[in-house]
Design a protein around this motif. Structure first.
Motif, short mmCIF file in Angstrom:
data_model
loop_
_atom_site.label_atom_id
_atom_site.label_comp_id
_atom_site.label_asym_id
_atom_site.label_seq_id
_atom_site.Cartn_x
_atom_site.Cartn_y
_atom_site.Cartn_z
N LYS A 189 90.72 125.72 21.93
CA LYS A 189 90.59 124.61 22.86
C LYS A 189 89.47 124.86 23.87
O LYS A 189 88.79 123.93 24.32
CB LYS A 189 91.92 124.40 23.60
N ALA A 190 89.24 126.12 24.21
CA ALA A 190 88.21 126.46 25.20
C ALA A 190 86.84 126.68 24.59
O ALA A 190 85.85 126.83 25.32
CB ALA A 190 88.63 127.72 25.97
N ALA A 191 86.74 126.66 23.26
CA ALA A 191 85.47 127.00 22.60
C ALA A 191 84.42 125.92 22.79
O ALA A 191 84.73 124.72 22.82
CB ALA A 191 85.72 127.22 21.11
N ASP A 192 83.16 126.35 22.92
CA ASP A 192 82.04 125.42 23.01
C ASP A 192 81.44 125.12 21.63
O ASP A 192 80.74 124.13 21.47
CB ASP A 192 80.94 125.99 23.91
N VAL A 193 81.68 126.00 20.66
CA VAL A 193 81.14 125.78 19.32
C VAL A 193 82.07 124.87 18.53
O VAL A 193 83.26 124.76 18.82
CB VAL A 193 80.95 127.12 18.58
N THR A 194 81.51 124.20 17.53
CA THR A 194 82.30 123.33 16.66
C THR A 194 81.99 123.68 15.20
O THR A 194 81.03 124.40 14.92
CB THR A 194 81.98 121.85 16.90
N LEU A 195 82.79 123.16 14.31
CA LEU A 195 82.53 123.37 12.88
C LEU A 195 83.01 122.17 12.09
O LEU A 195 83.68 121.28 12.60
CB LEU A 195 83.20 124.65 12.37
N THR A 196 82.61 122.14 10.83
CA THR A 196 83.10 121.16 9.88
C THR A 196 84.12 121.87 9.00
O THR A 196 83.79 122.82 8.29
CB THR A 196 81.97 120.58 9.03
N LEU A 197 85.36 121.42 9.06
CA LEU A 197 86.49 122.12 8.45
C LEU A 197 87.09 121.29 7.32
O LEU A 197 87.32 120.09 7.48
CB LEU A 197 87.55 122.39 9.52
N VAL A 198 87.35 121.95 6.19
CA VAL A 198 88.08 121.34 5.08
C VAL A 198 89.43 122.03 4.99
O VAL A 198 89.49 123.27 4.92
CB VAL A 198 87.32 121.49 3.74
N VAL A 199 90.50 121.27 5.01
CA VAL A 199 91.85 121.82 4.84
C VAL A 199 92.50 121.10 3.67
O VAL A 199 92.70 119.89 3.70
CB VAL A 199 92.72 121.65 6.10
N VAL A 200 92.82 121.86 2.63
CA VAL A 200 93.41 121.30 1.43
C VAL A 200 94.90 121.67 1.40
O VAL A 200 95.27 122.82 1.63
CB VAL A 200 92.71 121.84 0.17
N GLY A 201 95.74 120.68 1.10
CA GLY A 201 97.18 120.93 1.07
C GLY A 201 97.80 120.96 2.45
O GLY A 201 98.66 121.81 2.72
N VAL A 202 97.38 120.05 3.32
CA VAL A 202 97.94 120.01 4.68
C VAL A 202 99.46 119.87 4.62
O VAL A 202 100.19 120.52 5.37
CB VAL A 202 97.32 118.84 5.48
N ASP A 203 99.94 119.05 3.72
CA ASP A 203 101.38 118.81 3.62
C ASP A 203 102.11 119.94 2.91
O ASP A 203 103.35 119.92 2.83
CB ASP A 203 101.65 117.48 2.90
#
Length: 570
Positions: A341-355
């Protein structure tokens, strides 16, 4: 060598022990290098010829004189700088073998980290700084199909220049060496650019560098393409195009897809997209040429920064994986969610199988935190269950409605109060160089009408409005209108100054007559200036010229003012 990569503190500005200055046989500085092991230096291929011997100089060594060691390309560890069919650069990496080894403590490891928005610094040897100098930049995004990355120099003088190629790129937050400088250039418009290869791209070109690279790879094993996935029958082309489009252009922050576990075609298509979007796993066919894959199905290199298989994992484990990729190690005692939450950096995240995670609701809470911080998310569900519907509402529908509402509010201000303020000023003064606002306002009104149209009113089932495009329009129109208002305000102030000047000169002229005959020419000049100043909208330039003509005439008729040199009353 420090076990975590040779640097403990990203704030250290000392000359790094791993920084290598490379000279050609003629004594000229050819570029820089990175000492990866006692006898191995990483550099750019264009810095050294394939068969040439060079001299590696260790400017950060703790010795009275700078040690120098002969070096040459290590076998076939040489990938020249080439251009693909689109003119994009590729390769330009090489390993040098040292004639004599250096102390092990001088070497450094490369580290895999997410790239976007990271502040970095490099130590190179540009002209006039042969001893080496630090220069700073921010990673702004990928370029081309090779997985190279563009750097934005912190100041114009910090663009990578000759002598910097091969410099190690140090992440300011963690102190890790995360890549290598390739080149810098200034385009015909005067824009300055620098470029680097991240660790993953280097490893793809030179697999032997993996032994000196730390940090987990970006893609979990189960999400990588297999040989069986290459079958043409296992490609859902429309799905592949949608995935590639999202991974390529960045217009939409969150994408949610449904890929049932028993759908072999969509599963293979998903693995293919994830693999092709990874800098380290990307296939040569998709790098070296505009591949023979179906049009629009090949995502950009570096399209994602991390791809996680959530099956059987807790949200805490997934959060730690994300924090590791972001390089958030500074306060390990803090909860991982707070660090993210405090981070200044960001990323592009892929999450497979969230459920299929251990606790999907907790994972969705984490994903909402990431979305709110500006991270991009590609989320894949196996079934359209409660978690899937919650994700669609909380991560896509609700944020888009809120974003749309903010945009509508801004457009209403542009077409309402800001437009009225502009029209009040254009009614008062006129400026030839003030940008006409009518066309901009028409576009803003059209955008507002599109965004406030009831859903389904058109009945055509077409796509929803492109909010990013309308946001850019609102930004552009508001900026132009604000600048025009500023211009008109300055003209209005000048008009008021001219009115005061005209009054003072008119009073001075009336006093100076002392019963003498009136000068009709002076009166005509005064009337001309008065009428121009009272006209609405006022042509301030014309009024200024008329006031100047009147005051010059008054100065010329007044002997006392002539004796004082015609002092201005403005």
């Amino acid at each position: 060598m420090a076990a975590d990569g040779g640097i403990h503190d990203g704030s250290s500005l000392e000359t790094p022990s791993w920084a290598v200055r490379i000279r050609r046989a003629d004594g000229q500085i050819a570029g820089a290098g990175i000492l990866l092991s006692p006898d191995t230096v990483l550099t750019c291929a264009h810095v050294v010829g394939r068969g040439a011997r060079v001299t590696a100089e260790f400017v950060g060594a703790r010795s009275p004189a700078v040690p120098s060691v002969a070096a040459w390309v290590d076998g076939d560890a040489y990938v020249p700088n080439t251009r693909d069919a689109d003119g994009d650069p590729s390769g330009d990496v090489a390993l040098l073998r040292l004639e004599r080894p250096r102390p092990v403590g001088e070497s450094v490891l490369l580290y895999r980290l997410s790239a976007p928005n990271r502040a970095v610094r490099m130590y190179g040897f540009p002209y006039d700084h042969n001893g080496g100098i630090w220069f700073r930049a921010t990673i702004v995004g990928g370029c081309g199909r090779d997985g190279q990355v563009q750097l934005s120099p912190t100041s114009p003088g910090e663009r990578a220049s000759p002598g910097c190629s091969g410099s190690g790129v140090v992440d300011t937050l963690t102190g890790k060496v995360i890549g290598m400088v390739l080149s810098g250039l200034e385009d015909r418009h005067g824009n300055l650019f620098s470029f680097m290869s991240p660790a993953e791209t280097i490893v793809r070109h030179l697999p032997q560098v993996d032994q000196w690279t730390r940090g987990r790879t970006a893609v979990d094993d189960g999400l990588r393409s297999t040989g069986d996935d290459a079958a043409e029958s296992l490609l859902d082309e429309p799905f592949a195009q949608r995935l590639a489009d999202w991974l390529r252009d960045g217009r939409h922050q969150v994408k949610i897809s449904l890929v049932p576990a028993d759908d072999a075609v969509r599963s293979a298509t998903l693995r293919r997209a994830i693999t092709l979007a990874d800098r380290e796993l990307r296939t040569p066919a998709s790098v070296d040429r505009a591949s023979l894959d179906p049009p629009g199905t090949v995502p950009a290199a570096g399209g994602h920064d991390l791809a996680v298989d959530a099956t059987g994992l807790t949200s805490t484990v997934i959060a730690e994986r994300i924090a590791e990729r972001m390089g958030l190690w500074q306060h390990p005692a803090d909860p991982v969610g707070e660090r993210i939450k405090a981070a200044d950096v960001t990323l592009t995240l892929v999450v497979v199988g969230v459920d299929e995670a251990v606790d999907p609701p907790a994972l969705l809470d984490l994903l909402e935190t990431l979305r709110a911080k500006g991270n991009r998310l590609l989320l894949v569900f196996r079934t359209a269950d409660a978690a899937y519907h919650r994700a669609r509402y909380e991560l896509v529908v609700k944020p888009e409605r809120e974003r749309r509402a903010r945009l509508v509010e801004r457009l209403e201000k542009i077409t309402g109060p800001l437009a009225r303020a502009l029209y009040r000023r254009t009614a008062a003064v006129r400026a030839e160089d003030a940008r006409p606002a009518d066309a901009d306002l028409m576009r803003a009104h059209a955008a507002l009408a599109d965004l406030t149209r009831p859903e389904g009113a058109t009945g055509d089932g077409g796509p929803s409005p492109d909010l990013a495009r309308y946001e850019r329009l609102a930004e552009r129109v508001a900026d132009r209108m604000t600048r025009t208002i500023g211009t008109l305000d300055r003209l209005r102030d000048r008009r008021d100054e001219l009115e005061g000047r005209l009054r003072s000169y008119h009073l001075l002229h009336q006093t100076s007559l002392r019963g003498n005959e009136e000068d009709l020419t002076v009166d005509a000049l005064h009337l001309r200036a008065y009428e121009l100043l009272r006209a609405r909208p006022c042509d301030v330039r014309a009024a200024e010229a008329a006031v100047d003509a009147y005051t010059r005439r008054v100065d010329g008729r007044d002997p006392e003012r002539q004796g004082r040199g015609g002092a201005s009353a403005s």
